[in-house]
Design a protein around this motif. Structure first.
Motif, PDB file in Angstrom:
ATOM      1  N   ALA A  36       8.969   9.992  -3.074  1.00 47.40           N
ATOM      2  CA  ALA A  36       8.706  11.417  -3.523  1.00 47.40           C
ATOM      3  C   ALA A  36       8.041  12.117  -3.242  1.00 47.40           C
ATOM      4  N   ALA A  37       6.719  11.566  -3.868  1.00 45.63           N
ATOM      5  CA  ALA A  37       5.068  12.564  -3.574  1.00 45.63           C
ATOM      6  C   ALA A  37       4.458  11.575  -3.022  1.00 45.63           C
ATOM      7  N   ASP A  38       4.833  11.369  -2.011  1.00 44.07           N
ATOM      8  CA  ASP A  38       3.701  10.439  -1.059  1.00 44.07           C
ATOM      9  C   ASP A  38       3.668  11.059   0.178  1.00 44.07           C
ATOM     10  N   PRO A  39       2.772  12.027   1.183  1.00 46.58           N
ATOM     11  CA  PRO A  39       2.753  13.117   2.317  1.00 46.58           C
ATOM     12  C   PRO A  39       3.572  12.622   3.307  1.00 46.58           C
ATOM     13  N   ALA A  40       2.715  10.692   3.403  1.00 44.37           N
ATOM     14  CA  ALA A  40       3.228  10.137   4.451  1.00 44.37           C
ATOM     15  C   ALA A  40       4.329  10.061   4.784  1.00 44.37           C
ATOM     16  N   MET A  41       5.452   9.664   3.394  1.00 43.27           N
ATOM     17  CA  MET A  41       6.959   9.590   3.434  1.00 43.27           C
ATOM     18  C   MET A  41       7.213  10.773   3.945  1.00 43.27           C
ATOM     19  N   GLY A  42       7.195  11.593   4.063  1.00 38.57           N
ATOM     20  CA  GLY A  42       7.672  12.998   4.505  1.00 38.57           C
ATOM     21  C   GLY A  42       8.862  12.729   5.431  1.00 38.57           C
TER      22      GLY A  42
END
Length: 376
Positions: A36-42
Protein backbone atom coordinates in the motif's frame (compact mmCIF):
# COMPACT_ATOMS: atom_id res chain seq x y z
CA UNK A 1 -7.63 -14.64 -10.41
CA UNK A 2 -4.95 -12.16 -9.48
CA UNK A 3 -2.55 -13.19 -12.25
CA UNK A 4 -5.30 -13.07 -14.86
CA UNK A 5 -6.34 -9.59 -13.71
CA UNK A 6 -2.93 -7.89 -13.68
CA UNK A 7 -0.30 -7.10 -16.28
CA UNK A 8 3.35 -7.71 -15.54
CA UNK A 9 6.11 -6.89 -18.03
CA UNK A 10 9.89 -6.86 -17.86
CA UNK A 11 10.70 -3.61 -19.65
CA UNK A 12 11.18 -0.16 -18.11
CA UNK A 13 7.51 0.82 -18.42
CA UNK A 14 5.40 1.26 -15.23
CA UNK A 15 4.15 -2.33 -15.54
CA UNK A 16 7.77 -3.48 -15.63
CA UNK A 17 9.02 -1.42 -12.69
CA UNK A 18 7.61 -3.56 -9.89
CA UNK A 19 9.49 -6.27 -7.97
CA UNK A 20 8.89 -8.85 -10.70
CA UNK A 21 10.17 -6.71 -13.58
CA UNK A 22 13.14 -5.40 -11.60
CA UNK A 23 14.20 -8.83 -10.39
CA UNK A 24 14.27 -10.11 -14.00
CA UNK A 25 16.19 -7.14 -15.41
CA UNK A 26 18.65 -6.95 -12.48
CA UNK A 27 18.78 -10.73 -11.95
CA UNK A 28 18.37 -10.44 -8.13
CA UNK A 29 15.50 -10.67 -5.69
CA UNK A 30 13.24 -7.68 -4.86
CA UNK A 31 10.95 -7.26 -1.82
CA UNK A 32 7.97 -4.95 -1.27
CA UNK A 33 7.37 -4.92 2.52
CA UNK A 34 4.22 -2.71 2.30
CA UNK A 35 2.38 -2.82 -1.01
CA UNK A 36 0.00 0.00 0.00
CA UNK A 37 2.90 2.40 0.67
CA UNK A 38 5.30 1.21 -2.11
CA UNK A 39 5.16 3.60 -5.14
CA UNK A 40 6.54 0.83 -7.42
CA UNK A 41 3.43 -1.26 -6.68
CA UNK A 42 1.04 1.44 -7.93
CA UNK A 43 -0.16 -0.49 -11.04
CA UNK A 44 -1.13 -3.51 -8.92
CA UNK A 45 -2.12 -1.89 -5.56
CA UNK A 46 -5.88 -2.20 -6.01
CA UNK A 47 -5.71 -5.78 -7.29
CA UNK A 48 -3.48 -6.74 -4.34
CA UNK A 49 -5.83 -5.05 -1.87
CA UNK A 50 -8.78 -6.95 -3.36
CA UNK A 51 -6.92 -10.21 -2.81
CA UNK A 52 -5.70 -9.21 0.67
CA UNK A 53 -2.01 -9.03 -0.33
CA UNK A 54 0.00 -6.58 1.80
CA UNK A 55 3.62 -7.57 0.99
CA UNK A 56 5.44 -9.44 -1.82
CA UNK A 57 8.82 -10.78 -2.88
CA UNK A 58 10.13 -11.79 -6.34
CA UNK A 59 13.13 -14.07 -6.98
CA UNK A 60 14.64 -14.49 -10.48
CA UNK A 61 14.99 -17.95 -12.01
CA UNK A 62 18.07 -18.03 -14.23
CA UNK A 63 19.96 -20.56 -16.35
CA UNK A 64 23.59 -19.84 -17.04
CA UNK A 65 23.16 -16.26 -15.76
CA UNK A 66 20.22 -15.71 -18.13
CA UNK A 67 16.83 -14.94 -16.49
CA UNK A 68 14.14 -17.34 -17.63
CA UNK A 69 11.32 -16.48 -15.16
CA UNK A 70 10.46 -15.36 -11.63
CA UNK A 71 9.40 -17.03 -8.39
CA UNK A 72 6.86 -14.59 -6.75
CA UNK A 73 5.35 -14.75 -3.25
CA UNK A 74 2.59 -12.68 -1.63
CA UNK A 75 1.65 -12.31 2.06
CA UNK A 76 -1.42 -10.94 3.84
CA UNK A 77 0.91 -9.28 6.38
CA UNK A 78 3.11 -6.25 5.92
CA UNK A 79 6.84 -6.78 6.49
CA UNK A 80 6.44 -10.53 6.37
CA UNK A 81 9.54 -11.15 4.19
CA UNK A 82 12.36 -10.80 6.70
CA UNK A 83 16.01 -11.86 6.26
CA UNK A 84 15.34 -15.46 7.23
CA UNK A 85 12.38 -15.83 4.88
CA UNK A 86 14.23 -14.10 2.04
CA UNK A 87 17.29 -16.35 2.49
CA UNK A 88 15.11 -19.45 2.49
CA UNK A 89 13.14 -18.41 -0.59
CA UNK A 90 16.27 -17.20 -2.43
CA UNK A 91 17.88 -20.60 -1.86
CA UNK A 92 14.72 -22.27 -3.13
CA UNK A 93 14.81 -20.08 -6.25
CA UNK A 94 18.47 -21.05 -6.84
CA UNK A 95 17.56 -24.73 -6.48
CA UNK A 96 14.71 -24.31 -8.95
CA UNK A 97 17.09 -22.56 -11.35
CA UNK A 98 19.52 -25.48 -11.14
CA UNK A 99 16.64 -27.91 -11.71
CA UNK A 100 15.50 -25.98 -14.80
CA UNK A 101 19.07 -25.87 -16.10
CA UNK A 102 19.48 -29.62 -15.55
CA UNK A 103 16.15 -30.25 -17.26
CA UNK A 104 17.16 -28.15 -20.27
CA UNK A 105 20.56 -29.82 -20.38
CA UNK A 106 18.89 -33.22 -20.34
CA UNK A 107 16.63 -32.09 -23.16
CA UNK A 108 19.61 -30.87 -25.18
CA UNK A 109 21.43 -34.14 -24.53
CA UNK A 110 18.44 -36.16 -25.68
CA UNK A 111 18.04 -34.01 -28.79
CA UNK A 112 21.75 -34.40 -29.52
CA UNK A 113 21.51 -38.17 -29.10
CA UNK A 114 18.49 -38.24 -31.39
CA UNK A 115 20.34 -36.18 -34.01
CA UNK A 116 23.34 -38.50 -33.76
CA UNK A 117 21.09 -41.54 -34.08
CA UNK A 118 19.30 -40.08 -37.10
CA UNK A 119 22.65 -39.16 -38.67
CA UNK A 120 23.98 -42.68 -38.12
CA UNK A 121 20.83 -44.17 -39.65
CA UNK A 122 21.15 -41.93 -42.72
CA UNK A 123 24.83 -42.79 -43.00
CA UNK A 124 24.12 -46.52 -42.78
CA UNK A 125 21.39 -46.23 -45.41
CA UNK A 126 23.66 -44.32 -47.80
CA UNK A 127 26.62 -46.55 -46.97
CA UNK A 128 24.76 -49.76 -47.81
CA UNK A 129 22.71 -48.53 -50.79
CA UNK A 130 25.27 -46.47 -52.71
CA UNK A 131 26.13 -47.93 -56.13
CA UNK A 132 29.90 -48.04 -55.51
CA UNK A 133 31.97 -49.98 -53.02
CA UNK A 134 32.71 -48.12 -49.78
CA UNK A 135 34.92 -49.29 -46.92
CA UNK A 136 36.51 -48.11 -43.71
CA UNK A 137 39.95 -49.61 -43.14
CA UNK A 138 42.45 -49.38 -40.32
CA UNK A 139 45.86 -47.84 -40.93
CA UNK A 140 47.20 -51.42 -40.90
CA UNK A 141 44.89 -52.33 -43.79
CA UNK A 142 42.19 -54.33 -41.97
CA UNK A 143 38.63 -53.95 -43.22
CA UNK A 144 36.60 -52.24 -40.45
CA UNK A 145 33.34 -51.69 -42.31
CA UNK A 146 32.29 -52.65 -45.86
CA UNK A 147 29.07 -52.04 -47.76
CA UNK A 148 27.00 -54.47 -49.77
CA UNK A 149 28.26 -53.27 -53.16
CA UNK A 150 31.89 -53.85 -52.19
CA UNK A 151 31.02 -57.41 -51.11
CA UNK A 152 29.43 -57.95 -54.54
CA UNK A 153 32.54 -56.58 -56.28
CA UNK A 154 34.90 -58.83 -54.32
CA UNK A 155 32.65 -61.88 -54.19
CA UNK A 156 32.98 -62.22 -50.39
CA UNK A 157 30.42 -61.99 -47.61
CA UNK A 158 30.69 -59.11 -45.16
CA UNK A 159 31.87 -61.47 -42.41
CA UNK A 160 34.59 -62.93 -44.64
CA UNK A 161 35.91 -59.49 -45.56
CA UNK A 162 35.97 -58.16 -41.99
CA UNK A 163 38.26 -61.02 -41.06
CA UNK A 164 41.04 -60.03 -43.45
CA UNK A 165 42.93 -57.06 -44.97
CA UNK A 166 42.78 -55.24 -48.27
CA UNK A 167 46.37 -56.38 -48.96
CA UNK A 168 45.22 -60.00 -48.95
CA UNK A 169 42.73 -59.22 -51.73
CA UNK A 170 45.04 -56.97 -53.76
CA UNK A 171 46.86 -58.32 -56.81
CA UNK A 172 50.44 -59.18 -55.77
CA UNK A 173 51.88 -56.70 -58.28
CA UNK A 174 49.86 -53.83 -56.74
CA UNK A 175 50.33 -54.51 -53.00
CA UNK A 176 53.53 -52.51 -52.48
CA UNK A 177 52.15 -49.45 -54.27
CA UNK A 178 48.90 -49.55 -52.26
CA UNK A 179 50.68 -49.89 -48.90
CA UNK A 180 53.07 -47.05 -49.76
CA UNK A 181 50.20 -44.72 -50.68
CA UNK A 182 48.42 -45.48 -47.38
CA UNK A 183 51.63 -44.86 -45.42
CA UNK A 184 52.16 -41.49 -47.10
CA UNK A 185 48.50 -40.59 -46.54
CA UNK A 186 48.78 -41.30 -42.80
CA UNK A 187 52.03 -39.30 -42.68
CA UNK A 188 50.17 -36.23 -43.94
CA UNK A 189 51.89 -35.96 -47.33
CA UNK A 190 48.46 -35.55 -48.97
CA UNK A 191 44.82 -35.57 -47.72
CA UNK A 192 43.56 -38.07 -50.30
CA UNK A 193 44.85 -40.24 -53.10
CA UNK A 194 43.37 -42.02 -56.11
CA UNK A 195 44.72 -44.93 -58.08
CA UNK A 196 43.74 -47.79 -60.37
CA UNK A 197 44.64 -51.20 -59.02
CA UNK A 198 43.75 -54.86 -59.32
CA UNK A 199 42.00 -57.01 -56.75
CA UNK A 200 41.61 -60.77 -56.71
CA UNK A 201 38.01 -61.92 -56.28
CA UNK A 202 37.07 -64.89 -54.12
CA UNK A 203 36.77 -67.04 -57.27
CA UNK A 204 40.37 -66.14 -58.19
CA UNK A 205 39.56 -63.83 -61.10
CA UNK A 206 41.37 -60.45 -61.25
CA UNK A 207 39.37 -57.23 -61.50
CA UNK A 208 40.39 -53.64 -62.12
CA UNK A 209 39.10 -51.00 -59.68
CA UNK A 210 39.36 -47.22 -59.39
CA UNK A 211 40.11 -46.45 -55.73
CA UNK A 212 39.83 -43.06 -53.97
CA UNK A 213 41.05 -43.00 -50.34
CA UNK A 214 40.69 -40.28 -47.66
CA UNK A 215 42.14 -40.11 -44.16
CA UNK A 216 39.92 -39.62 -41.09
CA UNK A 217 41.57 -37.91 -38.11
CA UNK A 218 40.59 -37.79 -34.45
CA UNK A 219 39.76 -34.71 -32.35
CA UNK A 220 43.46 -34.18 -31.62
CA UNK A 221 44.40 -34.50 -35.30
CA UNK A 222 45.79 -38.00 -35.03
CA UNK A 223 45.20 -40.45 -37.95
CA UNK A 224 42.34 -42.82 -37.10
CA UNK A 225 41.33 -44.79 -40.18
CA UNK A 226 40.74 -44.40 -43.92
CA UNK A 227 37.60 -44.31 -46.04
CA UNK A 228 37.90 -45.85 -49.51
CA UNK A 229 35.50 -45.55 -52.45
CA UNK A 230 36.03 -48.48 -54.82
CA UNK A 231 34.49 -48.74 -58.30
CA UNK A 232 34.79 -51.78 -60.58
CA UNK A 233 36.23 -50.62 -63.93
CA UNK A 234 37.06 -54.05 -65.37
CA UNK A 235 34.63 -53.65 -68.28
CA UNK A 236 35.88 -50.13 -68.91
CA UNK A 237 39.45 -51.43 -69.06
CA UNK A 238 38.40 -54.16 -71.50
CA UNK A 239 36.74 -51.60 -73.76
CA UNK A 240 39.84 -49.39 -73.60
CA UNK A 241 42.03 -52.31 -74.64
CA UNK A 242 39.62 -53.15 -77.44
CA UNK A 243 39.69 -49.54 -78.63
CA UNK A 244 43.50 -49.50 -78.49
CA UNK A 245 43.60 -52.72 -80.51
CA UNK A 246 41.16 -51.26 -83.04
CA UNK A 247 43.34 -48.17 -83.41
CA UNK A 248 46.39 -50.35 -83.98
CA UNK A 249 44.50 -52.29 -86.64
CA UNK A 250 43.43 -49.00 -88.22
CA UNK A 251 47.04 -47.84 -88.30
CA UNK A 252 48.17 -51.11 -89.84
CA UNK A 253 45.34 -50.80 -92.37
CA UNK A 254 46.43 -47.33 -93.38
CA UNK A 255 50.03 -48.52 -93.73
CA UNK A 256 48.95 -51.56 -95.72
CA UNK A 257 46.80 -49.36 -97.91
CA UNK A 258 49.69 -47.07 -98.71
CA UNK A 259 51.99 -49.97 -99.55
CA UNK A 260 49.26 -51.74 -101.55
CA UNK A 261 48.55 -48.59 -103.55
CA UNK A 262 52.17 -48.25 -104.64
CA UNK A 263 52.52 -51.99 -105.18
CA UNK A 264 49.38 -52.03 -107.31
CA UNK A 265 50.91 -49.39 -109.59
CA UNK A 266 54.04 -51.51 -110.04
CA UNK A 267 51.97 -54.63 -110.72
CA UNK A 268 49.87 -52.77 -113.30
CA UNK A 269 53.07 -51.69 -115.04
CA UNK A 270 54.40 -55.29 -115.01
CA UNK A 271 51.07 -56.59 -116.34
CA UNK A 272 51.14 -54.11 -119.21
CA UNK A 273 54.71 -55.12 -120.12
CA UNK A 274 53.82 -58.82 -119.88
CA UNK A 275 50.75 -58.42 -122.13
CA UNK A 276 52.77 -56.37 -124.62
CA UNK A 277 55.52 -59.00 -124.67
CA UNK A 278 52.99 -61.81 -125.16
CA UNK A 279 51.39 -59.99 -128.11
CA UNK A 280 54.80 -59.53 -129.76
CA UNK A 281 55.48 -63.30 -129.70
CA UNK A 282 54.21 -65.74 -132.32
CA UNK A 283 51.05 -67.59 -131.17
CA UNK A 284 52.87 -70.92 -131.31
CA UNK A 285 55.91 -69.66 -129.41
CA UNK A 286 56.85 -71.97 -126.52
CA UNK A 287 57.32 -68.83 -124.39
CA UNK A 288 53.57 -68.00 -124.70
CA UNK A 289 52.74 -70.50 -121.94
CA UNK A 290 55.29 -68.88 -119.62
CA UNK A 291 53.94 -65.44 -120.43
CA UNK A 292 50.39 -66.62 -119.68
CA UNK A 293 51.59 -67.85 -116.28
CA UNK A 294 53.20 -64.47 -115.60
CA UNK A 295 50.01 -62.61 -116.56
CA UNK A 296 47.86 -64.88 -114.40
CA UNK A 297 50.19 -64.47 -111.42
CA UNK A 298 50.27 -60.69 -111.79
CA UNK A 299 46.46 -60.54 -112.07
CA UNK A 300 46.13 -62.55 -108.84
CA UNK A 301 48.58 -60.19 -107.17
CA UNK A 302 46.55 -57.22 -108.37
CA UNK A 303 43.39 -58.76 -106.90
CA UNK A 304 45.22 -59.20 -103.59
CA UNK A 305 46.31 -55.57 -103.54
CA UNK A 306 42.72 -54.56 -104.34
CA UNK A 307 41.62 -56.47 -101.24
CA UNK A 308 44.20 -54.63 -99.15
CA UNK A 309 43.07 -51.33 -100.62
CA UNK A 310 39.46 -52.20 -99.84
CA UNK A 311 40.41 -53.10 -96.28
CA UNK A 312 42.14 -49.73 -95.84
CA UNK A 313 39.27 -47.94 -97.65
CA UNK A 314 41.57 -46.28 -100.14
CA UNK A 315 40.24 -47.91 -103.29
CA UNK A 316 38.32 -45.83 -105.82
CA UNK A 317 34.84 -47.28 -106.48
CA UNK A 318 34.69 -48.80 -110.00
CA UNK A 319 31.39 -50.65 -110.61
CA UNK A 320 31.45 -53.44 -113.21
CA UNK A 321 29.67 -56.72 -113.90
CA UNK A 322 31.03 -59.37 -111.52
CA UNK A 323 30.23 -62.85 -110.24
CA UNK A 324 29.75 -62.71 -106.48
CA UNK A 325 30.87 -66.33 -106.02
CA UNK A 326 34.24 -65.50 -107.58
CA UNK A 327 34.64 -62.45 -105.31
CA UNK A 328 33.98 -64.61 -102.22
CA UNK A 329 36.38 -67.32 -103.39
CA UNK A 330 39.12 -64.79 -104.17
CA UNK A 331 38.89 -63.11 -100.75
CA UNK A 332 38.58 -66.38 -98.84
CA UNK A 333 42.31 -66.68 -98.14
CA UNK A 334 42.56 -63.19 -96.71
CA UNK A 335 39.46 -63.72 -94.55
CA UNK A 336 40.88 -66.93 -93.09
CA UNK A 337 43.99 -65.01 -92.02
CA UNK A 338 41.79 -62.35 -90.41
CA UNK A 339 39.68 -64.70 -88.28
CA UNK A 340 42.65 -66.74 -87.04
CA UNK A 341 43.32 -70.44 -86.86
CA UNK A 342 40.90 -71.09 -83.98
CA UNK A 343 37.84 -70.07 -86.06
CA UNK A 344 36.63 -72.08 -89.06
CA UNK A 345 35.59 -70.08 -92.15
CA UNK A 346 33.14 -71.99 -94.41
CA UNK A 347 31.49 -70.69 -97.61
CA UNK A 348 28.21 -72.01 -99.02
CA UNK A 349 27.83 -70.57 -102.52
CA UNK A 350 24.76 -70.85 -104.73
CA UNK A 351 25.87 -72.44 -108.05
CA UNK A 352 23.20 -70.58 -110.09
CA UNK A 353 23.87 -67.13 -108.64
CA UNK A 354 23.53 -64.43 -111.33
CA UNK A 355 25.89 -61.60 -112.20
CA UNK A 356 25.71 -58.15 -110.59
CA UNK A 357 27.12 -54.72 -111.40
CA UNK A 358 29.14 -53.56 -108.42
CA UNK A 359 32.62 -52.66 -107.28
CA UNK A 360 34.33 -55.86 -106.27
CA UNK A 361 36.54 -54.02 -103.79
CA UNK A 362 33.50 -52.59 -102.02
CA UNK A 363 31.88 -56.04 -101.88
CA UNK A 364 35.10 -57.45 -100.44
CA UNK A 365 35.10 -54.67 -97.80
CA UNK A 366 31.55 -55.59 -96.78
CA UNK A 367 32.53 -59.24 -96.44
CA UNK A 368 35.61 -58.35 -94.38
CA UNK A 369 33.54 -56.13 -92.06
CA UNK A 370 30.91 -58.84 -91.56
CA UNK A 371 33.55 -61.46 -90.78
CA UNK A 372 35.50 -59.21 -88.39
CA UNK A 373 32.33 -58.21 -86.51
CA UNK A 374 31.24 -61.85 -86.24
CA UNK A 375 34.70 -62.79 -84.95
CA UNK A 376 34.64 -60.04 -82.26
Amino acid sequence: RYLSAVKISYDESPSGSGPAGLSVRENRYRVSGDIAADPAMGPWRDACAAMGYRSSASFPLSVGGRPVGIFAFYSSSTGWFGEEEVALLDGLAHNLSHAIEAFEEEGRRRRAEELVRESEERFRAIFDQVAVGVAETSLEGRWLRVNRRLCDIMGYTREEMLGTTYMAMTHPDDVARSVDQTRRLAAGEFPTYAMEKRYIRKDGSPIWCAVAVSLVRGAAGEPRYTIAVINDITEQKRLQEHLLHARKIETVGRLAGGVAHDFNNYLTLILNYALSAARSLPPDSPVQEDMAGIVKGVEKSIRLTRQLLAFSRRQVIVPKVIALNEVVEDIGGMVRHLVGGDIEFITDLAPDLGLVKADSGAIEQVIVNLVVNARD
